[in-house]
Design an enzyme around this catalytic site. Structure first.
Site, mmCIF file in Angstrom:
data_model
loop_
_atom_site.group_PDB
_atom_site.id
_atom_site.type_symbol
_atom_site.label_atom_id
_atom_site.label_comp_id
_atom_site.label_asym_id
_atom_site.label_seq_id
_atom_site.Cartn_x
_atom_site.Cartn_y
_atom_site.Cartn_z
ATOM 1 N N GLU A 1 -0.746 -7.987 5.505
ATOM 2 C CA GLU A 1 -0.654 -8.011 7.222
ATOM 3 C C GLU A 1 -1.620 -7.732 7.979
ATOM 4 O OE1 GLU A 1 -0.021 -5.578 4.838
ATOM 5 O OE2 GLU A 1 -0.210 -3.681 5.785
ATOM 6 N N CYS B 1 0.786 -1.191 -0.023
ATOM 7 C CA CYS B 1 -0.014 0.034 -0.075
ATOM 8 C C CYS B 1 0.883 1.404 -0.102
ATOM 9 C CB CYS B 1 -1.161 -0.109 1.155
ATOM 10 S SG CYS B 1 -2.133 1.019 0.976
ATOM 11 N N ARG C 1 -2.387 7.510 -5.909
ATOM 12 C CA ARG C 1 -2.719 7.391 -4.604
ATOM 13 C C ARG C 1 -4.175 7.418 -4.365
ATOM 14 N NH1 ARG C 1 -0.282 11.486 -0.385
ATOM 15 N NH2 ARG C 1 -1.027 9.821 0.827
ATOM 16 N N ILE D 1 -7.447 -0.324 1.478
ATOM 17 C CA ILE D 1 -7.808 0.856 2.243
ATOM 18 C C ILE D 1 -7.174 1.945 1.557
ATOM 19 C CG2 ILE D 1 -7.727 1.720 4.532
ATOM 20 C CD1 ILE D 1 -7.453 -1.120 5.575
ATOM 21 N N HIS E 1 -3.288 -5.185 1.494
ATOM 22 C CA HIS E 1 -2.651 -5.434 2.898
ATOM 23 C C HIS E 1 -2.593 -6.983 3.341
ATOM 24 C CE1 HIS E 1 -2.198 -1.270 3.914
ATOM 25 N NE2 HIS E 1 -3.473 -0.906 3.405
#
Lengths: 242, 335
Positions: A218, A91, A121, A152, A216
């Site tokens: 993670e 990200c 972005r 996100i 993501h």
């Protein structure tokens, strides 16, 4: 050079810990069960970075991370680091790895230019357009099982460019256009967005030793991407140095 | 929709995140609450996973109050990870009195256009229509805030149906878990906004951490009794006790004025920091803002803290928190 004959050696994997979700990456790395022992280094200074065999740049705010990297004197060392050692950006980290960025803050922002792509972005819109979607990923362990992508305020890849080093870009995952949020802003509805060559649906790619994901891993409980980074990027790069 | 899906985050999570030197231990993170189910073939917007996930991306960062686009740009350049758009900073709300409400959507949109980082805005406690308006203009996070004059003395907003995530203030564990139960994806201490006095934020953070430490060694029977006592939903209390931390990201807010204040709150176990009046009521906002951003990253490194604390100009004038405090105690609004 088969895997079995390599003596296991500790892998010093750094996580850039200036701002963002670095602790989540740390938890994921600790859960990996590989032949090599992984030593995790939270990188906040040049001394920390010097110990690392590889680096993960986490999600967070890319402008904040870039500024803190500059203030901590990490930008030049990072530019050196990328020339020989693998970096994975998720990200915000993906933005920092790119060659150029659109929708950056006024005056632009610093980039590491480690992967020859252009990126924008917040490509899908503001937070209310953030979404979760299943992804097919090439080369993951049990790749028939989809990987759960959490996007996100995610960046979107705009173009794949030619690298100065000539390293080809390997596409690891695309999101199927039917899964994109209907109100997303990058692909106009009157445009044919089903073209498989359209870079905007690419959500994970590899160039040389570096890895990039716009989502993501993670934030999931699935550590297959972390395993992929270690086995496909970190371990091969150690061999190159040996 | 968007009921939190409780998917405990796999790893064992020992030691409460409290005190110094935690950078080498196993970190304690709020669990991911994605809507992940095995057979999904569709995408989902506004899940609790992406709501709490954005808060996770803000960790280790500073969220700054700004009242116009120019201040928002200064905050972004100083390294803020998000800005909070509002008409008056809390110190001015205190000084001027009157009813404080949601800001003009036009002003908020100007701030959204001026920066690339997430933009938050405040609504009055219980004012769900102000929240609907902010969701309609595409704000990234809503603060249901005691700094504004409450619109409802009994009820908070039911935050689950919104696609936009909410942050709420809390003074203790019971309050924090009640807000999470209502759908908050992010908690902050209430502190005492607009005072430049960190004492209340410290009190609230210590209260939350202390209660969590006690709960973490309790038997199930004792947890039932504690849930009743602190008026918290049992399942959230049990999860908190198991994780040994709040199940969502937890920032400090209310009275933070210096880099040392920010580092103090981080060492007390906060995940990041809100700074309100402390920046734009100080002598050199850009410099102080940047120093506080660095302090939150390097909160465990006194040498770096000493360097960045030098020569910052005047801090905001602090207020003593007692019964004569102008504007009253905001932290007691909305329990």
């Amino acid at each position: 050079m088969s895997d079995e004959q390599e003596p296991p050696r500790d892998l010093n994997v750094g996580i850039l810990a200036l701002q963002g979700a670095f602790a989540e990456h740390q938890v994921m790395l600790k859960k990996l069960n590989l032949r090599h022992r992984i030593v995790i280094i939270l990188v906040r200074t040049q001394e920390d970075l010097a110990k690392c065999d590889a680096l993960i740049i986490p999600g967070g705010e890319s402008t904040t991370i870039a500024l803190l990297a500059r203030l901590a004197g990490l930008l030049d060392p990072l530019h050196e680091f990328k020339k020989t050692k693998p970096i994975w950006g998720t990200c915000a980290g993906a933005i920092l790895l790119a060659e150029s960025v659109e929708n950056a803050k006024k005056g632009g922002q610093e980039l590491l230019n480690a992967i020859s792509i252009s990126i924008t972005r917040n490509g899908w819109g503001s937070q209310i357009e953030s979404f979760e979607a299943p992804l097919e990923v090439e080369g993951l362990r049990e790749s028939e099982r989809p990987f759960h992508g959490i996007f996100i305020r995610a960046p979107v890849i705009l173009s794949l460019n030619t690298s100065l080093t000539g390293e080809p870009i390997q596409i690891i995952s695309r999101i199927s256009t039917g899964l994109l949020p209907s109100s997303q802003t990058v692909v106009p509805t009157d445009e044919d967005d089903t073209d498989p060559r359209d870079p905007r649906t690419i959500v994970a790619l590899k160039q040389g030793r570096h890895l990039l994901t716009t989502f993501h891993p993670e934030l999931t409980k699935d550590n297959r991407f972390h395993e992929y980074f270690v086995t496909q990027c970190v371990i091969p790069s150690l061999r190159d140095h040996a | 929709m968007a009921t939190p899906v409780h998917t405990p985050g796999g790893s064992p999570l020992p030691v409460p995140h409290h005190g110094v030197g935690n950078s080498t231990g196993t970190p304690v993170v709020a669990p991911t609450r994605s809507a992940h189910t095995k057979d999904v073939a569709s995408s989902s917007l506004g899940t609790f996973g992406v709501k709490s996930g954005l808060a996770q991306m803000l960790k280790g960062g500073v969220i700054m109050d700004v009242v116009n686009a120019e201040q928002a740009r200064i905050a972004e350049e100083a390294g803020a990870c998000a800005v909070m758009a509002l008409e008056r900073v809390p110190a001015d709300i205190r000084a001027q009195g009157g009813v404080a409400r949601m800001s003009d959507p036009k002003m908020i949109k100007e701030i959204v256009d001026a920066v690339t980082i997430p933009v938050m805005a405040k609504v009055r406690i219980g004012h769900f229509v102000e929240a609907q308006i902010l969701q309609a203009i595409g704000i990234d996070y809503i603060d249901e805030s005691e700094v504004l004059t409450p619109a409802d003395n009994e009820h908070h907003i039911n935050k689950h149906p919104f696609k936009v995530p909410f942050v709420c203030g809390a003074r203790n564990l019971g309050e924090a878990l009640r807000r999470i139960s209502e759908g908050a994806a992010f908690i902050r201490t209430k502190g005492e906004a607009g005072t430049g006095n960190v004492v209340e934020a410290v009190r609230h953070q210590r209260a939350v951490m202390g209660e969590i430490r006690k709960a973490s060694v309790m038997s199930e029977e004792e947890l039932y009794a504690l849930a009743k006592d602190i008026q918290a939903p049992f399942h959230l209390l049990k999860e908190t006790a198991r994780l040994k931390r709040l199940p969502v990201v937890n920032f400090a807010a209310g009275g933070i004025a210096t880099p040392a204040d920010a580092a103090l709150m981080m060492q007390l176990g906060c995940d990041g920091v809100f700074v309100g009046s402390g920046i734009f009521h100080s002598g050199d906002p850009a410099k102080r803002a940047r120093a506080i951003v660095q302090a939150v990253t390097h909160y465990n490194n006194p040498k770096i803290l000493s360097e960045i604390s030098e020569d910052l100009g005047e801090a905001m004038v602090g207020l003593t928190i007692d019964d004569s405090l102008k504007g009253g105690r905001m932290a007691s609004r909305g329990m």
